[in-house]
Design an enzyme around this catalytic site. Structure first.
Site, PDB file in Angstrom:
ATOM      1  N   TYR A 175       0.807  -1.217   0.000  1.00 44.09           N
ATOM      2  CA  TYR A 175       0.000   0.000   0.000  1.00 44.09           C
ATOM      3  C   TYR A 175       0.846   1.276   0.000  1.00 44.09           C
ATOM      4  CZ  TYR A 175      -3.381   3.551   1.302  1.00 44.09           C
ATOM      5  OH  TYR A 175      -4.157   4.684   1.321  1.00 44.09           O
ATOM      6  N   LYS A 179       1.481   4.219  -3.024  1.00 45.59           N
ATOM      7  CA  LYS A 179       1.150   5.636  -2.886  1.00 45.59           C
ATOM      8  C   LYS A 179       2.382   6.515  -3.093  1.00 45.59           C
ATOM      9  CE  LYS A 179      -3.281   5.363  -2.121  1.00 45.59           C
ATOM     10  NZ  LYS A 179      -4.254   5.924  -3.080  1.00 45.59           N
TER      11      LYS A 179
END
Length: 252
Positions: A175, A179
């Site tokens: 994750y 990002k």
């Protein structure tokens, strides 16, 4: 719809931060398209926002489905002829929750590559696919704006600090790196499109109370959405290629 009405597309907008962004943009008088992978949920959200007075419609949009993305672009062109604002909000964590200490499945030494690929497919490649499809419509706007929804956890400065706010979290190979990649992508889009009047920025909404953190976030959806909306409505003298949170610029 008035010719002066701005048109905005928010991906992943049937719930959470995306829904909050859609609601606030509609409140500013924009015609808002709620992009949702689940068409029924998108329609339900749009109906609720319309009941609140907003000019809101749903559009079926799975950011990992190239045919669906193309169909959405055709639909937007047929209805509005252009797009003024694109908010790339759709994203997945890969493990349900991104910050609790029990998210062991993201630890780099043992993470499954399939998870990493699926997270990047949505959070990075999906942004590229949607942006490419919508660029011809955005180029018809007099003030095109693109906002990529990232995270404070994307900041290398913050996550590498052993005494920083992320020191207590397990390392993530899916994750947070996705990002971070989105930040790099944001800068490259800003560099390419600056000459054409685009403002392209990344937003860090903060730890917002959403499904992705099992509603442990301490910020309301409305508060988290506010920075995204601010970047989506920048004036001509606004920044481009930046990374911003509620507190202002976020370190890279």
């Amino acid at each position: 719809m008035s010719e002066d009405t701005k048109v905005a597309l928010v991906t992943g907008a049937n719930k959470g931060i995306g829904r909050g962004v859609a609601e606030q943009l509609a409140g500013l008088g924009m015609a808002v398209l709620v992009g949702a992978r689940d068409a029924r949920r998108g329609e339900d959200t749009a109906a609720v926002l319309r009941a609140g007075g907003g000019d809101v419609r749903a559009v079926a949009l799975d950011v990992t489905d190239s045919a669906g993305i193309a169909a959405a672009a055709v639909e937007i062109e047929a209805r509005y002829g252009r797009l003024d604002v694109l908010v790339n909000n759709a994203g997945i964590t890969g493990s349900g929750q991104v910050s609790p200490a029990e998210a062991y499945d993201q630890v780099p030494s043992s993470v499954e590559l399939g998870m990493v690929r699926s997270v990047f497919e949505t959070n990075v490649f999906g942004v590229i696919a949607v942006t490419q499809a919508m660029l011809p419509l955005l180029r018809r706007s007099s003030a095109p704006r693109i906002v990529n929804v990232s995270s404070h956890g994307a900041s290398l400065a913050l996550t590498s600090d052993p005494d920083g706010p992320f020191a207590g979290l397990l390392p993530s190979a899916a994750y947070f790196p996705s990002k971070t990649a989105l930040l790099a992508l944001t800068v490259q889009y800003a560099n390419e499109l600056r000459k054409d009047g685009f403002l392209v920025n990344a937003a860090a909404p903060g730890y917002v109370d959403t499904d992705s953190n099992n509603h442990t976030g301490f910020l309301t959806v409305a508060r988290g959405a506010a920075v995204v909306v601010r970047l989506a409505t920048l004036g001509v003298d606004g920044p481009t290629g930046g990374f911003f949170g509620e507190e202002g610029p976020v370190p890279w």
